[in-house]
Design an enzyme around this catalytic site. Sequence first.
Site, short mmCIF file in Angstrom:
data_model
loop_
_atom_site.label_atom_id
_atom_site.label_comp_id
_atom_site.label_asym_id
_atom_site.label_seq_id
_atom_site.Cartn_x
_atom_site.Cartn_y
_atom_site.Cartn_z
N HIS A 23 0.96 4.64 0.03
CA HIS A 23 1.37 3.47 0.81
C HIS A 23 1.51 3.72 2.30
O HIS A 23 1.82 2.79 3.05
CB HIS A 23 2.69 2.91 0.27
CG HIS A 23 3.87 3.73 0.67
ND1 HIS A 23 4.22 4.87 0.01
CD2 HIS A 23 4.75 3.60 1.69
CE1 HIS A 23 5.28 5.41 0.59
NE2 HIS A 23 5.62 4.67 1.62
C1 UD1 Z 1 8.89 1.29 3.94
C2 UD1 Z 1 9.28 2.43 4.85
C3 UD1 Z 1 8.66 3.73 4.34
C4 UD1 Z 1 9.00 3.96 2.89
C5 UD1 Z 1 8.56 2.74 2.09
C6 UD1 Z 1 8.89 2.92 0.62
C7 UD1 Z 1 9.56 1.80 7.24
C8 UD1 Z 1 8.94 1.90 8.57
N1 UD1 Z 1 8.80 2.23 6.22
O1 UD1 Z 1 7.48 1.13 4.08
O2 UD1 Z 1 9.16 4.81 5.10
O3 UD1 Z 1 8.35 5.12 2.43
O4 UD1 Z 1 9.24 1.61 2.60
O5 UD1 Z 1 8.49 1.86 -0.15
O6 UD1 Z 1 10.68 1.37 7.11
N2 UD1 Z 1 6.27 -6.05 0.97
C9 UD1 Z 1 6.38 -6.86 -0.15
N3 UD1 Z 1 7.55 -6.83 -0.86
C10 UD1 Z 1 8.59 -6.04 -0.50
C11 UD1 Z 1 8.48 -5.22 0.64
C12 UD1 Z 1 7.31 -5.23 1.36
O7 UD1 Z 1 5.46 -7.58 -0.51
O8 UD1 Z 1 9.63 -6.06 -1.19
C13 UD1 Z 1 4.99 -5.99 1.72
C14 UD1 Z 1 4.93 -6.86 2.92
O9 UD1 Z 1 3.63 -7.39 3.00
C15 UD1 Z 1 5.15 -5.89 4.07
C16 UD1 Z 1 4.54 -4.61 3.55
O10 UD1 Z 1 4.73 -4.67 2.12
O11 UD1 Z 1 4.58 -6.34 5.24
C17 UD1 Z 1 5.17 -3.38 4.10
O12 UD1 Z 1 6.61 -3.39 3.95
P1 UD1 Z 1 7.59 -2.66 5.01
O13 UD1 Z 1 8.99 -2.81 4.59
O14 UD1 Z 1 7.20 -3.08 6.37
O15 UD1 Z 1 7.19 -1.12 4.95
P2 UD1 Z 1 6.76 -0.24 3.71
O16 UD1 Z 1 5.29 0.01 3.82
O17 UD1 Z 1 7.29 -0.76 2.42
#
Ligand code: UD1
Length: 362
Positions: free
Chosen positions: A207
């Site tokens: 991811h």
């Molecule tokens: C975040 C953390 C990362 C961690 C990861 C574990 C930061 C910068 N990154 O990354 O260090 O390893 O979590 O999972 O804080 N989304 C959903 N549902 C959710 C959450 C996210 O659909 O519940 C999607 C959204 O499209 C979002 C994307 O995933 O834009 C990324 O989510 P985000 O919280 O920005 O960062 P992660 O890649 O999950």
Amino acid sequence: MKKIISVVGARPNFMKVAPIHRAFGTYEGQWQHSIVHTGQHYDAAMSDSFFADLDMPHPTWFMGVGSGSHAEQTAKVMVGFENVCLEARPDCVIVVGDVNSTVACALVSVKLGISTVHVESGLRSFDRAMPEEINRLATDAIVDQHFVTEQSGLDNLLREGVSSERVHMVGNTMIDSLHYAMAKADRSDVHQRIGVEPGTYCLVTMHRPSNVDHPEQLRMLLGVIASVSSERPVVFPVHPRTRNKMAEIGVQLPESVHLIDPVRYVDFLALMKSAAVVLTDSGGIQEETTALGVPCITARTTTERPVTTDLGTNVLVEPREEAILYAMGEFTAGRHKKGVVPPLWDGHAAERIAAVITAHYS
Ligand code: UD1
């Protein structure tokens, strides 16, 4: 009674905070520990089930910030958390790990003059292109107390000029949770549900933006996963970030790749414990596989957790096709590291943290 608040935001935070909550529960009358959930992760499989699996109470505050750009997400967490702190007036705030919620809440509480501690402090990948590295550096530059999981964390902080009395080597609260939840994981029926035999499969997670956000890189990794699956089944719980990017490039994978939604914590522990080998780019999974003695191949150029490669079962490989397939071949040939469990990864880190914080206030 003193008030203490721990912050959770994204999936890897839940297992770090659950044991801390339990540890403060043993100081009845001395501490009132509550949990704030920023809502950075909001899908049930990324968030809700962790509370049940870890026997954590529901958060006292849920901020529901959701996704957005880094600036948007960080800013929303800051505004929400400032309101929580003004209402709750905690004596101490605990932030864990390296996600956007970590740095956002640390900034808020330090500026409000609240004593602030960072759990899993001092880890460094020395790669400033990783958002987590910026979060770690910024958080560690401002907090009052630092709790570290491994020797490198201690060394990094001292080198950066943090005074030694503010740094405490306590072990790893993520491994506390692993010990705590293993009995439940042993009762999981996740293997039957997916249709794989324990001990036979490669478990994959990917991811990191550097691996999944660029179509060429993601296409290459999916090709690697397809070739691994010609030798053994692959179980691939797909993070939402990765799912969105895969949908954009539209690659088909063979049937021997079990693409599934993110799974709850106890099911993931069960999948990890009985994997033949794990291929990942996660931070925490490098540690959990080391604690479990399961071979792990990490497709990244750096690790902020060098103890997992120095002492544990983790090997770090360039995120390139030949390098990953070479490491996989070494595993198949039986040439993988056996590894040992790092010092203090014994299931009692949170108790040490609670003891240090309590001593500080008495
Ligand atoms: C975040 C953390 C990362 C961690 C990861 C574990 C930061 C910068 N990154 O990354 O260090 O390893 O979590 O999972 O804080 N989304 C959903 N549902 C959710 C959450 C996210 O659909 O519940 C999607 C959204 O499209 C979002 C994307 O995933 O834009 C990324 O989510 P985000 O919280 O920005 O960062 P992660 O890649 O999950």
